[in-house]
Every structure is written in structure tokens, then in C-alpha cells.
Design a protein around this motif. Sequence first.
Motif, PDB file in Angstrom:
ATOM      1  N   ASP A 122       0.967  -1.084  -0.038  1.00 30.47           N
ATOM      2  CA  ASP A 122      -0.057  -0.063  -0.072  1.00 30.47           C
ATOM      3  C   ASP A 122       0.668   0.989  -0.004  1.00 30.47           C
ATOM      4  O   ASP A 122       1.982   1.193  -0.632  1.00 30.47           O
ATOM      5  CB  ASP A 122      -0.968   0.046   1.163  1.00 30.47           C
ATOM      6  CG  ASP A 122      -0.151   0.071   2.516  1.00 30.47           C
ATOM      7  OD1 ASP A 122       0.995  -0.386   2.503  1.00 30.47           O
ATOM      8  OD2 ASP A 122      -0.869   0.381   3.614  1.00 30.47           O
ATOM      9  N   VAL A 123       0.474   2.191   0.721  1.00 35.27           N
ATOM     10  CA  VAL A 123       1.044   3.613   0.895  1.00 35.27           C
ATOM     11  C   VAL A 123       1.828   4.048  -0.677  1.00 35.27           C
ATOM     12  O   VAL A 123       2.603   4.717  -0.872  1.00 35.27           O
ATOM     13  CB  VAL A 123       2.261   3.432   1.845  1.00 35.27           C
ATOM     14  CG1 VAL A 123       1.563   3.443   2.992  1.00 35.27           C
ATOM     15  CG2 VAL A 123       3.373   2.743   1.518  1.00 35.27           C
ATOM     16  N   GLY A 124       1.073   3.677  -1.701  1.00 35.02           N
ATOM     17  CA  GLY A 124       1.481   3.897  -2.972  1.00 35.02           C
ATOM     18  C   GLY A 124       2.622   2.912  -3.470  1.00 35.02           C
ATOM     19  O   GLY A 124       3.024   3.299  -4.705  1.00 35.02           O
ATOM     20  N   GLY A 125       2.667   2.105  -2.834  1.00 35.72           N
ATOM     21  CA  GLY A 125       3.666   0.738  -3.270  1.00 35.72           C
ATOM     22  C   GLY A 125       3.447   0.275  -4.798  1.00 35.72           C
ATOM     23  O   GLY A 125       4.705   0.048  -5.169  1.00 35.72           O
ATOM     24  N   THR A 126       2.362  -0.098  -4.798  1.00 35.96           N
ATOM     25  CA  THR A 126       2.086  -0.638  -6.113  1.00 35.96           C
ATOM     26  C   THR A 126       2.161   0.451  -7.349  1.00 35.96           C
ATOM     27  O   THR A 126       2.396   0.173  -8.597  1.00 35.96           O
ATOM     28  CB  THR A 126       0.494  -1.156  -6.245  1.00 35.96           C
ATOM     29  OG1 THR A 126      -0.310  -0.067  -5.914  1.00 35.96           O
ATOM     30  CG2 THR A 126       0.278  -2.304  -5.261  1.00 35.96           C
ATOM     31  N   TRP A 127       2.189   1.674  -7.079  1.00 32.17           N
ATOM     32  CA  TRP A 127       2.349   2.640  -8.141  1.00 32.17           C
ATOM     33  C   TRP A 127       3.862   2.649  -8.458  1.00 32.17           C
ATOM     34  O   TRP A 127       4.371   2.693  -9.338  1.00 32.17           O
ATOM     35  CB  TRP A 127       1.968   4.030  -7.612  1.00 32.17           C
ATOM     36  CG  TRP A 127       2.413   5.188  -8.256  1.00 32.17           C
ATOM     37  CD1 TRP A 127       3.372   6.086  -7.866  1.00 32.17           C
ATOM     38  CD2 TRP A 127       1.987   5.943  -9.424  1.00 32.17           C
ATOM     39  NE1 TRP A 127       3.653   7.249  -8.922  1.00 32.17           N
ATOM     40  CE2 TRP A 127       2.573   7.025 -10.058  1.00 32.17           C
ATOM     41  CE3 TRP A 127       0.566   5.472 -10.356  1.00 32.17           C
ATOM     42  CZ2 TRP A 127       2.327   7.630 -11.024  1.00 32.17           C
ATOM     43  CZ3 TRP A 127       0.764   6.327 -11.610  1.00 32.17           C
ATOM     44  CH2 TRP A 127       1.269   7.274 -11.826  1.00 32.17           C
ATOM     45  N   LEU A 128       4.829   2.700  -7.327  1.00 37.00           N
ATOM     46  CA  LEU A 128       6.005   2.905  -7.332  1.00 37.00           C
ATOM     47  C   LEU A 128       6.580   1.578  -8.074  1.00 37.00           C
ATOM     48  O   LEU A 128       7.516   1.557  -9.040  1.00 37.00           O
ATOM     49  CB  LEU A 128       6.585   3.117  -6.008  1.00 37.00           C
ATOM     50  CG  LEU A 128       6.357   4.408  -5.268  1.00 37.00           C
ATOM     51  CD1 LEU A 128       6.774   4.312  -3.904  1.00 37.00           C
ATOM     52  CD2 LEU A 128       7.353   5.523  -5.992  1.00 37.00           C
ATOM     53  N   ARG A 132      -0.732  -0.270 -12.871  1.00 35.65           N
ATOM     54  CA  ARG A 132      -0.301   0.133 -14.262  1.00 35.65           C
ATOM     55  C   ARG A 132      -1.057   0.770 -15.283  1.00 35.65           C
ATOM     56  O   ARG A 132      -0.490   1.584 -15.891  1.00 35.65           O
ATOM     57  CB  ARG A 132       0.690  -0.849 -14.760  1.00 35.65           C
ATOM     58  CG  ARG A 132       1.744  -1.597 -14.267  1.00 35.65           C
ATOM     59  CD  ARG A 132       2.159  -2.699 -14.797  1.00 35.65           C
ATOM     60  NE  ARG A 132       3.567  -3.125 -14.210  1.00 35.65           N
ATOM     61  CZ  ARG A 132       4.256  -4.556 -14.300  1.00 35.65           C
ATOM     62  NH1 ARG A 132       3.808  -5.473 -15.137  1.00 35.65           N
ATOM     63  NH2 ARG A 132       5.387  -4.770 -13.711  1.00 35.65           N
ATOM     64  N   ARG A 133      -2.466   0.309 -15.171  1.00 35.90           N
ATOM     65  CA  ARG A 133      -3.300   0.735 -15.991  1.00 35.90           C
ATOM     66  C   ARG A 133      -3.995   2.145 -15.438  1.00 35.90           C
ATOM     67  O   ARG A 133      -4.681   2.814 -16.409  1.00 35.90           O
ATOM     68  CB  ARG A 133      -4.378  -0.321 -16.282  1.00 35.90           C
ATOM     69  CG  ARG A 133      -3.832  -1.277 -16.956  1.00 35.90           C
ATOM     70  CD  ARG A 133      -4.911  -2.258 -17.588  1.00 35.90           C
ATOM     71  NE  ARG A 133      -6.040  -2.704 -16.543  1.00 35.90           N
ATOM     72  CZ  ARG A 133      -5.778  -3.911 -15.799  1.00 35.90           C
ATOM     73  NH1 ARG A 133      -4.937  -4.522 -16.144  1.00 35.90           N
ATOM     74  NH2 ARG A 133      -6.934  -4.311 -14.855  1.00 35.90           N
ATOM     75  N   LEU A 134      -3.732   2.788 -14.153  1.00 37.29           N
ATOM     76  CA  LEU A 134      -4.243   3.701 -13.531  1.00 37.29           C
ATOM     77  C   LEU A 134      -3.197   4.970 -13.903  1.00 37.29           C
ATOM     78  O   LEU A 134      -2.169   4.682 -14.174  1.00 37.29           O
ATOM     79  CB  LEU A 134      -4.647   3.533 -12.318  1.00 37.29           C
ATOM     80  CG  LEU A 134      -5.438   2.652 -11.849  1.00 37.29           C
ATOM     81  CD1 LEU A 134      -5.495   2.504 -10.408  1.00 37.29           C
ATOM     82  CD2 LEU A 134      -6.724   3.162 -12.146  1.00 37.29           C
ATOM     83  N   GLY A 135      -3.871   6.159 -14.230  1.00 36.93           N
ATOM     84  CA  GLY A 135      -2.972   7.177 -14.677  1.00 36.93           C
ATOM     85  C   GLY A 135      -2.332   7.832 -13.688  1.00 36.93           C
ATOM     86  O   GLY A 135      -1.355   8.799 -14.042  1.00 36.93           O
ATOM     87  N   ASP A 163      -6.206   5.422  -4.261  1.00 32.73           N
ATOM     88  CA  ASP A 163      -7.811   5.144  -4.001  1.00 32.73           C
ATOM     89  C   ASP A 163      -7.870   3.376  -3.862  1.00 32.73           C
ATOM     90  O   ASP A 163      -8.656   3.012  -3.335  1.00 32.73           O
ATOM     91  CB  ASP A 163      -8.644   5.687  -5.169  1.00 32.73           C
ATOM     92  CG  ASP A 163      -8.814   7.141  -4.805  1.00 32.73           C
ATOM     93  OD1 ASP A 163      -8.569   7.607  -3.634  1.00 32.73           O
ATOM     94  OD2 ASP A 163      -9.350   7.794  -5.618  1.00 32.73           O
ATOM     95  N   GLN A 164      -7.290   2.647  -4.878  1.00 29.64           N
ATOM     96  CA  GLN A 164      -7.287   1.472  -4.966  1.00 29.64           C
ATOM     97  C   GLN A 164      -6.887   0.724  -3.802  1.00 29.64           C
ATOM     98  O   GLN A 164      -7.591  -0.134  -3.278  1.00 29.64           O
ATOM     99  CB  GLN A 164      -6.691   0.918  -6.459  1.00 29.64           C
ATOM    100  CG  GLN A 164      -6.723  -0.474  -6.513  1.00 29.64           C
ATOM    101  CD  GLN A 164      -6.142  -1.073  -7.837  1.00 29.64           C
ATOM    102  OE1 GLN A 164      -6.882  -0.981  -8.927  1.00 29.64           O
ATOM    103  NE2 GLN A 164      -4.835  -1.315  -7.856  1.00 29.64           N
ATOM    104  N   GLY A 203      -8.596  10.482  -6.613  1.00 28.95           N
ATOM    105  CA  GLY A 203      -8.432  10.212  -8.019  1.00 28.95           C
ATOM    106  C   GLY A 203      -9.099  11.368  -8.458  1.00 28.95           C
ATOM    107  O   GLY A 203      -9.729  12.252  -8.383  1.00 28.95           O
ATOM    108  N   GLY A 204      -8.354  11.601  -9.641  1.00 34.58           N
ATOM    109  CA  GLY A 204      -8.550  12.796 -10.398  1.00 34.58           C
ATOM    110  C   GLY A 204      -7.474  13.856 -10.380  1.00 34.58           C
ATOM    111  O   GLY A 204      -7.502  15.081 -11.038  1.00 34.58           O
ATOM    112  N   VAL A 205      -6.742  13.813  -9.238  1.00 30.87           N
ATOM    113  CA  VAL A 205      -5.903  14.882  -9.079  1.00 30.87           C
ATOM    114  C   VAL A 205      -4.475  14.630 -10.064  1.00 30.87           C
ATOM    115  O   VAL A 205      -4.036  13.460  -9.736  1.00 30.87           O
ATOM    116  CB  VAL A 205      -5.307  14.903  -7.737  1.00 30.87           C
ATOM    117  CG1 VAL A 205      -4.372  16.227  -7.403  1.00 30.87           C
ATOM    118  CG2 VAL A 205      -6.433  15.203  -6.725  1.00 30.87           C
TER     119      VAL A 205
END
Length: 356
Positions: free
Chosen positions: A148-154, A278-281, A288-289, A348-350
Amino acid sequence: MSEGEGSVLVRTAGRAGHVVLNRPRAINALNHAMVRRIDEALTAWEHDPAVETVVVTGAGERGLCAGGDIRAVHDDARDGDGTASAAFWRDEYRLNARIARYPKPYVAVMDGIVMGGGVGISAHGRVRIVTERSRVAMPETGIGFVPDVGGTWLLGRAPGELGTHLALTGVAVGAGDALLCGLADHYVPSDALPALLGDLAALPVREAVVRHVQAPPEGELARHREWIDACYGAGTVEEILDGLLAHGDPAAKEAAQTLLTRSPTALKTTLASMRRARRLGTLEEVLDQEYRVSCAGLTGPDLVEGVRAQIIDKDRDPRWSPATLAEVTDADVERFFAPLGERELGLGGVGDRVGV
């Protein structure tokens, strides 16, 4: 006095504002009060012209931050209704997003242990320093949880399938690999950190950092890219595991053995989280996810059992439920992504407002 003032020390030195995580006996593990205190400091400094740089460090010798206060989450999941953990994550994830968009340079000194929530308050910053002592990880699958904490984004933005490997196994990496995976920006030897902090009080960030940056030690992951990319590119955790076991490299088999100790539900949910991230912008959409996934994790058995086995009783023998990958259905995974209605995090959306 703020509730978290003792566990987070806030001071200024010259042109820099310093946030010092101050729970050294717990390797500076984050609790809700600490998150609020950090956010208060960022609010105070955002429009203070005297503070040009924010610097985050950890007290003690062991590391910047070992993660969130997982014992409190365990107790809330076992004995409470989950609202305390959800409130903590709501503020923590909002802080992670704020760090990524902060309008002033945010310098994270990732010396020693940096795991879980520690990655969240450092790796989203604009300037991320690692040392020869750095051990960076998102180890959640080992406690029946999901990064979490944006880990999947990183990790989703790491080269090839390196991030998938780190997310599923939860293994820690050193400075060279943290740089390779995009979790850090610069290598500075730990004995040069006092001088770096002194220069940050007097100089612009780039000028201060360049004085102390050195070539990092060689990492390990680059030479394993062939089997990592081939095996972790598979469609399911079962296929990933089969590929690792069949590969001739001993390191691939070691990764497979690690996966076999992790929560099957957490593994499948983590893979789905990574692929969807990976599919989120934006980072905000991913947070959020992750909030949905984390809240759902409170209602299952594996988080409580994983923390019991790894942290409380320390028998290192979690009894996962379901116990095998085959028993974890698509519906079991999908429930982690169910919308929360009025309880959504709602970031989301920011869009990207600040360049790194």
C-alpha cells in the motif's frame, strides 16, 4: 502540543525544515499521531518563505522507518471494527499523495531499514537518498497484506517485472537496486550524511546533494532480469511459481520458495493490484485502489494471522486461510477491489501538479 510531537521532532536549520521520526525502539514505525504531526509540519512550511527544503530522517541507528504500526492494525482487525485502521490509512495515504505533490523540495534520507509505510513517506519525495546501509522493501505479503502507501504505483513503474518480483516476494533491496527500481535517486555514504544535512541548511538542494553523491555499490537485480522478466510476466501467480521452479537459476528457485511461504490470498491480490495500478493514470487513483484493498484486508483472516506469526508470537509459522493458491478464487480476489461508496478515499482525478 500536537499529539504526535514526541514521536516526530520538528525543527528548522537555516533554509531547511527537518522532520525527524522519533520512535527508535520501534525503528520509527508510523502511527496515526505521527502522520498527523508530519502533515502539520508540511502545512506550516508550505507557505513559509524561510523554509525552502523539507528533510526527513529517522532517529536511532536502525533505519528511517520500519513501516506502519502493524500491531495496532492487528489489534483493530482482531478485536475492533476496523474503523481506527481505516482512519489511519486515510490520513497516511493522503500524506503520501501530498508528499508526491509538495511544492518545495522534499528530501528523504533512506538510511537503514525503510519498509512499508517508511517507503510511503520517502519514495514519493522529490530527492531520495540511499546509503550502503539501506534496506528497502514492501514486505506485506509476508503478513497476509498487500503493498500500500502507493507501493503498487512505485513498483509498477520499475523496469520490466522487477517491481512484481519485489511486491510478491517482499524481499528487501540495497542501494543499487533501489536506484535501479526507481525507489531512490542518489547514493550518499552514511558517514557523509551529517555533512549533507549541514549543507542543506545553507545551500540549494541540488548544490548540497551533488557535493556528496557517489557511485552506488552494484546491486543484484540487474543480472537476474532475464528470469525475473520471463517468469513474473506470466498471467497468474500459479504460472509465475511454476516458471520460477522450472528455471535453472538457483535465485529463481529461491524466489519460488519465498512465495510458497506467503499468504496465497495476498499473493493473488497483490498481482491483481500491480497489474491494475499500471493501467491507472495517477498516484491518487492508485492510492484510492489501495485503500479499498487495505480496508478489505481487515475483514479477512490472513492479516491477523500473519502479524501474529511474524511479529507477535514470532513463531514464523502462519496458517493461511485459504492455505493454497488453488483455493483462492477469482471472487476472493475481486472482493478486495469492491467500491466503498461513501467511504472511498476519493483522491482520484488529481493530476500531476509538481515536477520531480
